[in-house]
Motif scaffolding. Structure first.
Motif, mmCIF file in Angstrom:
data_model
loop_
_atom_site.group_PDB
_atom_site.id
_atom_site.type_symbol
_atom_site.label_atom_id
_atom_site.label_comp_id
_atom_site.label_asym_id
_atom_site.label_seq_id
_atom_site.Cartn_x
_atom_site.Cartn_y
_atom_site.Cartn_z
ATOM 1 N N ALA A 129 0.824 -1.201 0.000
ATOM 2 C CA ALA A 129 0.000 0.000 0.000
ATOM 3 C C ALA A 129 0.862 1.256 0.000
ATOM 4 O O ALA A 129 0.568 2.245 -0.692
ATOM 5 C CB ALA A 129 -0.935 -0.012 1.211
ATOM 6 N N PHE A 130 1.952 1.231 0.757
ATOM 7 C CA PHE A 130 2.850 2.375 0.815
ATOM 8 C C PHE A 130 3.491 2.631 -0.557
ATOM 9 O O PHE A 130 3.572 3.773 -1.032
ATOM 10 C CB PHE A 130 3.923 2.113 1.875
ATOM 11 N N ARG A 133 0.940 4.140 -3.154
ATOM 12 C CA ARG A 133 0.623 5.562 -2.966
ATOM 13 C C ARG A 133 1.806 6.450 -3.354
ATOM 14 O O ARG A 133 1.653 7.469 -4.030
ATOM 15 C CB ARG A 133 0.244 5.796 -1.506
ATOM 16 N N SER A 134 3.005 6.059 -2.941
ATOM 17 C CA SER A 134 4.184 6.867 -3.265
ATOM 18 C C SER A 134 4.454 6.876 -4.772
ATOM 19 O O SER A 134 4.831 7.906 -5.340
ATOM 20 C CB SER A 134 5.404 6.345 -2.515
ATOM 21 N N ALA A 136 2.220 6.602 -7.156
ATOM 22 C CA ALA A 136 1.198 7.428 -7.798
ATOM 23 C C ALA A 136 1.559 8.907 -7.724
ATOM 24 O O ALA A 136 1.392 9.662 -8.685
ATOM 25 C CB ALA A 136 -0.161 7.170 -7.154
ATOM 26 N N ILE A 137 2.061 9.352 -6.574
ATOM 27 C CA ILE A 137 2.478 10.749 -6.428
ATOM 28 C C ILE A 137 3.697 11.035 -7.303
ATOM 29 O O ILE A 137 3.807 12.084 -7.944
ATOM 30 C CB ILE A 137 2.775 11.053 -4.949
#
Length: 402
Positions: A129-130, A133-134, A136-137
């Motif tokens: 999950a981490f 998200r990272s 995607a940014i």
């Protein structure tokens, strides 16, 4: 949870609820050992918004504990029962017992492996999950970089076109007659369009290359290449290599010399009588008879004068052969010439029966081989098939075996 007070059915239900496979006939102690494993601790990765410009990560240390000692002792106790067992492959009962034991032990190993995979997936869940998200940014930033880079690329292409146009114009100015036969692309260096070389330095290098090509061109024209001077120039303008152009002209001269020699030898080998021109001379015109007295004198029709016969002179057979050989490769021409020389040579030994084994040939190829054999005085007959097949058809199976 007090597993020992539970029945086998209750233990099986509890195991299935936890995702642990329990096989039929499994002992109660084995089921309890599987259920006594402790649950893994989850690892959380929390992003703390302390600094909006940087990625600050706070990680809780992960820890996994399990009853490995108890599990290993239990497995050792099970395997101890098989240490002294020596089943026989000749005994049907022992073979069936081996199959049952194999299924049972594989079931235990599968349970341990499936539990390990479940713990691993659970442990990696926060990490995945981490990363998602990272990433995607990060991709948002890369998208903006791609748009900016497209503008830079467009500007760089415009710069290259402008620099290339300047070099092309300079080439037309300094090349002179050379520009009509040598395109700019043959002279240019792709590195000239890079940012580092200044356009003036590229122009100077372009002038040096033009001078070298012009100098080599003059040196080529000064060579005594005979009838192959134009072919050598064409080769030079294709490669801009003086040595290659001269070597090409020499090769053409050698090929022509070899072909002329072949024509001469073939002509002397098979010379036919040339038709002679006709020696017929037209007869003199017959004098016209004296006209008889008449009111109107009548002139007799002139006697037609025979014309010499038209004679068509056919080329000799030798020249026809030589002209056909012009389409052959030089290596094949040399082989034909060598065959003709051997045909003219006087045999040193008396002829003896021989057999030629040909792997494969068409009808036309066999006909050609037959004519060439006749050229050197060899007679015989072609028979289709392998050597063994021909012997069998001609002499029977006994001839082959003998």
């Amino acid at each position: 949870m007090d597993y020992k007070s539970m029945t086998v059915a209750q233990l099986t239900a509890e195991a299935k609820a936890r995702g642990v496979n329990v096989y039929k006939g499994m002992k109660k102690a084995d089921i309890i050992a599987l259920l006594e494993k402790e649950e893994p601790l989850e690892v959380d990765a929390e992003v703390i918004e302390e600094d909006e410009q940087d990625l600050s990560v706070h990680t809780l240390p992960g820890q996994i504990s399990a009853n490995f000692d108890a599990l290993e002792a239990h497995v050792d106790s099970i395997l101890k029962d098989y240490e002294g067992w020596q089943p026989s492959a000749d005994s049907a009962e022992d073979v069936r017992a081996c199959a049952d034991a194999r299924k049972y032990l594989n079931g235990l190993a599968k349970q341990i492996d499936e539990r390990r995979k479940a713990v691993k997936n659970e442990y990696l869940r926060p990490l995945n999950a981490f990363e998602g998200r990272s990433n995607a940014i990060r991709d948002k930033i890369k998208s903006a970089v791609a748009r900016i880079q497209a503008v830079e690329k467009e500007a760089d292409e415009a710069r290259k076109r402008e620099k290339e146009n300047a070099l092309r114009e300079h080439y037309q100015e300094v090349a002179g007659l050379l520009a009509d036969v040598v395109p700019y692309e043959a002279i240019a260096d792709p590195k000239w369009l890079n940012k580092s070389p200044h356009v003036e330095n590229c122009k100077k290098e372009l002038e040096d290359r033009c001078r070298k090509v012009a100098k080599d061109w003059d040196a080529l024209k000064a060579q005594d290449l005979g009838d192959f001077g134009e072919q050598a120039e064409l080769r030079f303008f294709q490669s801009l290599d003086l040595g290659e152009a001269i070597a090409w002209a020499h090769k053409l001269a050698e090929d022509k010399k070899r072909l002329d020699a072949m024509k001469s030898e073939l002509s002397s080998y098979q010379q036919e009588d040339e038709p002679q021109p006709c020696d017929y001379q037209p007869a003199e015109a017959v004098s016209a008879p004296q006209p008889v007295a008449a009111p109107v004198p009548v002139q007799p029709a002139p006697i037609p004068v025979p014309q010499p016969a038209q004679v068509t002179v056919e080329p000799s057979m030798g020249w026809q052969i030589a002209n056909e050989l012009e389409s052959f490769e030089p290596a094949l021409q040399s082989k034909v010439l060598e065959a003709v020389r051997l045909a003219k040579a006087t045999p040193a030994n008396a002829p003896v029966p021989c057999v030629m084994v040909i792997d494969s040939a068409t009808t036309e190829q066999m006909q050609a081989v037959g004519k060439l054999c006749g050229l050197v005085g060899v007679t015989g007959v072609f028979k289709r098939g392998t050597l063994a097949e021909v012997c069998q058809r001609t002499y029977g199976m006994g001839a082959i075996n003998g």
